[in-house]
Design a protein around this motif. Structure first.
Motif, short mmCIF file in Angstrom:
data_model
loop_
_atom_site.label_atom_id
_atom_site.label_comp_id
_atom_site.label_asym_id
_atom_site.label_seq_id
_atom_site.Cartn_x
_atom_site.Cartn_y
_atom_site.Cartn_z
N LYS A 139 90.24 -67.02 84.09
CA LYS A 139 89.44 -67.69 85.11
C LYS A 139 89.51 -66.97 86.46
O LYS A 139 88.53 -66.92 87.21
N TYR A 140 90.68 -66.37 86.76
CA TYR A 140 90.86 -65.71 88.06
C TYR A 140 91.40 -64.29 87.84
O TYR A 140 92.59 -64.02 88.03
N SER A 144 99.98 -68.49 93.28
CA SER A 144 99.40 -67.23 92.83
C SER A 144 99.67 -66.08 93.81
O SER A 144 100.10 -66.30 94.95
N ASP A 153 91.20 -61.70 89.58
CA ASP A 153 91.69 -61.04 90.79
C ASP A 153 93.02 -61.61 91.27
O ASP A 153 93.54 -61.17 92.30
N LEU A 154 93.55 -62.57 90.55
CA LEU A 154 94.83 -63.19 90.91
C LEU A 154 95.78 -63.15 89.72
O LEU A 154 95.36 -62.94 88.59
N LYS A 212 97.68 -62.25 95.00
CA LYS A 212 96.53 -61.37 94.86
C LYS A 212 96.97 -60.07 94.21
O LYS A 212 98.16 -59.74 94.19
N GLN A 215 91.65 -75.55 92.87
CA GLN A 215 92.24 -74.82 94.00
C GLN A 215 92.52 -75.78 95.15
O GLN A 215 91.72 -76.66 95.47
#
Length: 203
Positions: free
Chosen positions: A154-155, A176, A157-158, A178, A198
């Motif tokens: 889902k994320y 989380s 970039d994290l 980055k 979030q």
């Protein structure tokens, strides 16, 4: 002449009787129990049992004290097998490499006693799972949430820095990072929907 023939027959008879007695002696020879006369040619097969080492169970009670989560670790040549049970009912079993550890975090139980979460640490990093405390291990795949995989999809970039435990009845707190290493946002992970929410503040 007749005497010579008699002596020859006597010698032949003695030779035959001697050979027969030797044969009988060998046929009556006994061997130690479990061996055979050709044991040197065909040695017995050896059965080697791989030693195992079992740990004492680790116990963690539910918030209301009615249920107990127990973890048991068994080491063998093939790896390490972790077995998790709730009040004697096996809910999760997994065999991993010896360099990997699956542990019961401090805040493992959901407030309503329906779920637990576990932490797995290995060479590739940490992974987190949420399990149903009411489902047998044979059916757990459908009820198990691999939070690490779900979050990565889902994320992208994290990545998960840590999961601190339950912040609500069915809500797990996820912190989380980055990809550059900076601190990222915090999320709720909701069971049983497997959804992420979030948050405006970071934990």
């Amino acid at each position: 002449m007749g005497r010579k023939i008699f002596l020859i027959f006597a010698l032949v008879a003695i030779a035959i009787l001697t050979g027969f007695n030797l044969y009988l002696g060998r046929s009556k020879q006994t061997f130690p129990q479990g061996t055979q006369p050709n044991a040197e040619k065909y040695p017995e097969t050896q059965i080697i049992i791989t030693p195992v080492e079992a740990s004492e169970p680790t116990l963690k009670g539910s918030p209301d004290g009615k249920l107990t989560l127990s973890a048991r670790m068994i080491k063998s040549k093939g790896g390490v097998t972790y077995t998790f049970s709730v009040s004697g009912k096996e809910i999760f079993i997994k065999t991993v490499d010896p360099s990997t550890i699956i542990s019961i975090p401090y805040n493992t139980w959901s407030p309503n006693g329906k779920y637990i979460f576990l932490k797995e640490e290995g060479p590739a990093g940490a992974r987190f799972f949420v399990l149903s405390a009411q489902t047998l291990s044979s059916d757990q795949n459908d009820k198990t949430a691999d939070i690490t995989d779900l979050f990565a999809k889902k994320y992208p970039d994290l990545k998960i820095k840590d999961i601190t435990g339950w912040g609500g009845v069915n809500l797990v707190i996820v912190n989380s990072l980055k990809n550059g290493g900076e601190r990222g946002p915090s999320f709720w992970f909701e069971m049983p929907d497997h959804s992420f929410i979030q948050l405006s503040m970071r934990f």
